[in-house]
Write a protein that holds these residues in place. Structure first.
Motif: not given
Lengths: 216, 181
Positions: A99, A94-96, B98-102, B96
């Motif tokens: 990153d 997933p995206a995070p 980290p935030e969940p995927e939109d 930082r």
């Protein structure tokens, strides 16, 4: 959506919402929530608790020119335009997590740590560490206990230990009392995201030597 | 004016900022929330001077991100709390976040006013339930949110009366997944 059977604890979701988790744990929580609607909804609820507390926990008067100073900040920087949602790329990251890896699975710099197992440590603050683990199908991770808390999120494949089976999206939350020996299931290599706030304690002497050398 | 109708009004202020860059709506929102954001930051151990500076940045972020507010996922106070919390982590811990995927909530899945109203009411009920908790338990939860407890000190059993908002958001997520498949 895959069926997820093992979820985040209230303790972790509250810590994530309050902002008191180490960065390494935040990454595991954000990655699990990206995969799990159940925990995403629970996360929003814990945020709502924070909103209520902030709304009711008392006020501190701001200075007379605080609003004017804020309007000056607004005038100085443009409105952020929401970027178009990225096209859904089929990825186990997933995206995070992407990153922190700096890309997808093929961007991971694996290091072998013995027994066919590989790891890649991701850069976070030093209160806790987070790593990707790749365990070949059928292989066991040496049995180990924990000095603190260990979170293990499955991204691909599956493993079993003394407690249950963990498949993609499942998270195991192990505390200091638990000693377990995860074994990767047959099929795909098992790839996990794993965070600890204390070094693992391996039971055998060879794993302990490996631990000194490789820093797991 | 009742507390719940006040909360609905904040949604109107956010929409006025988003749609018309309405400075008077912003000033009303600021009047209510800036002292609360500052209070929250000072309770978290930030100096008054630093808290004031940080509050300005949080409130400016609301203006800039007004178009991203989604009243079916969060009430205005919840949303402002998350912005203030993220700013606090950034500032105090230099980390930082980290935030969940939109999720791809596109215009076609824009929240209905009924959903927004329902979530605001649920949040109101959560507030009442929190206020009704035994003092000792409420204090523990406050300490967790004001950053006085480490994650291992947060009780495994929170005793919080949760579930209503979760169920509502869960339904909305299911609808979204269904419409995408």
């Amino acid at each position: 959506m895959k069926s997820i059977n093992h979820h985040l604890t209230d303790q972790l979701l509250m810590g994530y919402s309050a902002g008191s988790l180490p960065e390494a744990f935040n990454l595991v929580v954000a990655t699990h929530v990206s995969l799990c609607d159940e925990c995403r909804a629970r996360m929003h609820e814990f945020d709502a608790v924070g909103g209520v507390l902030m709304d009711e926990a008392g006020i501190e008067a701001v200075s007379d020119d605080c609003l004017a100073a804020t309007m000056a900040l607004i005038a100085a920087a443009p409105v952020e335009v929401k970027p178009a949602p990225a096209p859904a790329v089929s990825s186990i990251f997933p995206a995070p997590l992407q990153d922190y890896v700096g890309g997808d699975l093929d961007a991971v710099e694996w290091r072998r740590i013995g027994g066919g197992v590989s790891q890649a440590i991701l850069q976070t603050s030093d209160e806790a560490t987070v790593r990707l683990l790749r365990i070949p199908a059928g292989v066991a991770v040496p049995d180990h206990g924990h000095g603190g808390m260990e979170l293990t999120l499955v991204l691909q494949g599956a493993f079993r230990d003394e407690t249950d089976r963990f498949g993609p999206g499942d998270i195991e939350v192990a505390n200091e009392e638990m000693v377990h020996q995860p074994v990767a299931e047959a099929g795909l290599d098992c790839i996990c995201l794993s965070a600890t706030d204390a070094p693992l304690r391996f039971s055998g002497i060879l794993p302990r030597m490996a631990q000194r050398v490789f820093g797991i | 004016m009742s507390e719940s109708s006040t909360r609905m009004d904040w949604i109107a202020e956010i929409e006025a900022i988003r749609d018309h860059q309405d400075e008077r709506a912003f000033a009303r929102l600021f009047g209510h929330f800036a002292p609360r954001v500052k209070g929250f930051l000072m309770k978290s151990g930030v100096s008054a001077e630093f808290a004031e500076e940080c509050t300005q940045e949080v409130m400016a972020t609301l203006w800039r991100k007004a178009h991203m507010f989604d009243g079916s996922k969060a009430s205005v106070s919840t949303w402002i709390f998350t912005v203030a919390r993220n700013r606090k982590i950034d500032m105090l811990r230099k980390q930082r976040r980290p935030e969940p995927e939109d999720l791809p909530w596109g215009p076609e899945t824009e929240a209905s006013p009924a959903d927004v109203m329902a979530l605001a009411q649920d949040t109101e009920l959560l507030g009442q339930a929190l206020a009704a908790l035994p003092e000792k338990q409420r204090v523990l939860i406050e300490r967790a949110y004001f950053g006085e407890l480490t994650h291992s000190e947060i009780a495994a059993e929170t005793g919080l009366p949760l579930g209503t908002i979760k169920s509502r958001i869960r339904l909305a997520l299911d609808r979204l997944r269904h419409s995408m498949s």
